[in-house]
Motif scaffolding. Structure first.
Motif, PDB file in Angstrom:
ATOM      1  N   GLN A   6       0.848  -0.932  -0.161  1.00 40.55           N
ATOM      2  CA  GLN A   6       0.046   0.014  -0.146  1.00 40.55           C
ATOM      3  C   GLN A   6       0.914   1.288   0.107  1.00 40.55           C
ATOM      4  O   GLN A   6       1.661   1.541   0.872  1.00 40.55           O
ATOM      5  CB  GLN A   6      -0.991  -0.039   1.139  1.00 40.55           C
ATOM      6  CG  GLN A   6      -1.791   1.132   1.239  1.00 40.55           C
ATOM      7  CD  GLN A   6      -2.605   1.334   2.475  1.00 40.55           C
ATOM      8  OE1 GLN A   6      -2.782   0.189   3.370  1.00 40.55           O
ATOM      9  NE2 GLN A   6      -3.482   2.197   2.751  1.00 40.55           N
ATOM     10  N   GLN A  20       3.780   0.361   2.873  1.00 42.94           N
ATOM     11  CA  GLN A  20       3.807  -0.569   4.005  1.00 42.94           C
ATOM     12  C   GLN A  20       3.113  -1.877   3.262  1.00 42.94           C
ATOM     13  O   GLN A  20       2.104  -1.834   2.287  1.00 42.94           O
ATOM     14  CB  GLN A  20       2.815  -0.079   5.110  1.00 42.94           C
ATOM     15  CG  GLN A  20       2.858  -1.191   6.357  1.00 42.94           C
ATOM     16  CD  GLN A  20       1.940  -0.545   7.373  1.00 42.94           C
ATOM     17  OE1 GLN A  20       0.931   0.032   7.401  1.00 42.94           O
ATOM     18  NE2 GLN A  20       2.637  -0.957   8.543  1.00 42.94           N
ATOM     19  N   LEU A  32       0.905  -5.194   3.939  1.00 39.85           N
ATOM     20  CA  LEU A  32       0.024  -5.728   4.501  1.00 39.85           C
ATOM     21  C   LEU A  32      -0.510  -7.179   4.267  1.00 39.85           C
ATOM     22  O   LEU A  32      -0.323  -7.421   3.203  1.00 39.85           O
ATOM     23  CB  LEU A  32      -1.350  -4.723   4.532  1.00 39.85           C
ATOM     24  CG  LEU A  32      -1.181  -3.110   4.507  1.00 39.85           C
ATOM     25  CD1 LEU A  32      -2.550  -2.515   4.068  1.00 39.85           C
ATOM     26  CD2 LEU A  32      -0.827  -2.876   5.978  1.00 39.85           C
ATOM     27  N   GLY A  78      -5.579  -7.037   6.297  1.00 37.60           N
ATOM     28  CA  GLY A  78      -5.106  -5.661   6.322  1.00 37.60           C
ATOM     29  C   GLY A  78      -4.049  -5.472   7.523  1.00 37.60           C
ATOM     30  O   GLY A  78      -4.023  -4.312   7.914  1.00 37.60           O
ATOM     31  N   GLU A  79      -3.709  -6.463   8.062  1.00 41.70           N
ATOM     32  CA  GLU A  79      -2.612  -6.263   9.317  1.00 41.70           C
ATOM     33  C   GLU A  79      -1.400  -5.935   8.711  1.00 41.70           C
ATOM     34  O   GLU A  79      -0.865  -6.497   7.871  1.00 41.70           O
ATOM     35  CB  GLU A  79      -2.749  -7.425   9.987  1.00 41.70           C
ATOM     36  CG  GLU A  79      -3.850  -7.831  10.975  1.00 41.70           C
ATOM     37  CD  GLU A  79      -4.335  -6.821  11.893  1.00 41.70           C
ATOM     38  OE1 GLU A  79      -3.569  -6.200  12.439  1.00 41.70           O
ATOM     39  OE2 GLU A  79      -5.690  -6.561  11.915  1.00 41.70           O
ATOM     40  N   PRO A  80      -0.623  -5.009   9.449  1.00 43.82           N
ATOM     41  CA  PRO A  80       0.852  -4.392   8.914  1.00 43.82           C
ATOM     42  C   PRO A  80       1.734  -5.830   9.081  1.00 43.82           C
ATOM     43  O   PRO A  80       1.947  -6.609  10.003  1.00 43.82           O
ATOM     44  CB  PRO A  80       1.203  -3.674   9.568  1.00 43.82           C
ATOM     45  CG  PRO A  80       0.282  -3.635  11.030  1.00 43.82           C
ATOM     46  CD  PRO A  80      -0.732  -4.458  10.532  1.00 43.82           C
TER      47      PRO A  80
END
Length: 186
Positions: free
Chosen positions: A71, A121, A123, A127-129
């Motif tokens: 992202q 970033q 993911l 949607g968790e980093p």
């Protein structure tokens, strides 16, 4: 006395450096702490030119074959007018799903169309980093075009380890000086 000192220094060094040597074995993003992300992004340069593609490589050695999302988001300070979401193109979108190869790596390119700062970033599917947030800066070329260039940046931060090493070195030198002063007095 000197043996106890060296033993104490060894135990202290092991306690300080042990958390840095720990590795995560699970691929679940919520099991990683803020400094234990499984993915690292390496950029050709953290300073890019508007309108010119820049390359990046995502490395997640423990997640081979997994589909990730890279992202790229507008972080502000744009010189050009327009919607922030339209300023990023990673294969036509501001987020791109990529599949890691057998080594846990994937390379791609992105283009930004407005000057300013952008965050990047990795993911997971929820949607968790999976990586820390990286910041790249886009600047307009001298005549609307221009080459990027510069050294590769990994986003790695070794400052905490250098600070710990320096503190241990100072502690050791101070202890040795104290021992010598006491031995000369007695």
């Amino acid at each position: 006395m000197l043996r106890r000192l060296f033993s104490a220094l060894t135990v202290t060094a092991a306690a300080v450096l042990a958390p840095a040597a720990a590795t995560a074995t699970s691929a679940a993003a919520d099991e990683y702490g803020p400094s234990e992300f499984p993915c690292v992004i390496t950029f050709e340069s953290l300073s890019v030119t508007v309108g010119e593609p820049f390359g990046f490589t995502v490395s997640c050695p423990d997640l081979a074959g997994v589909t990730i999302t890279v992202q790229i988001a507008f972080a502000g300070d744009a010189d050009a007018a327009g919607e922030p979401a339209s300023a990023v193109e990673v294969a036509g979108a501001d987020a791109e799903e990529l599949t890691l190869d057998d080594d846990g790596e994937v390379s791609d390119t992105a283009t930004v169309s407005a000057a300013g700062d952008y965050t990047v970033q990795v993911l997971d599917a929820d949607g968790e980093p999976l990586s820390e947030v990286y910041t790249i800066t886009a600047t307009a070329g001298a005549d609307g075009a221009g080459g990027g260039g510069g050294l590769a940046a990994t986003g790695s931060t070794s400052l905490p380890y250098l600070a710990a090493a320096g503190a241990l070195l100072l502690l050791g030198v101070g202890t040795l000086v104290t021992i010598r002063v006491r031995s000369r007095r007695g």
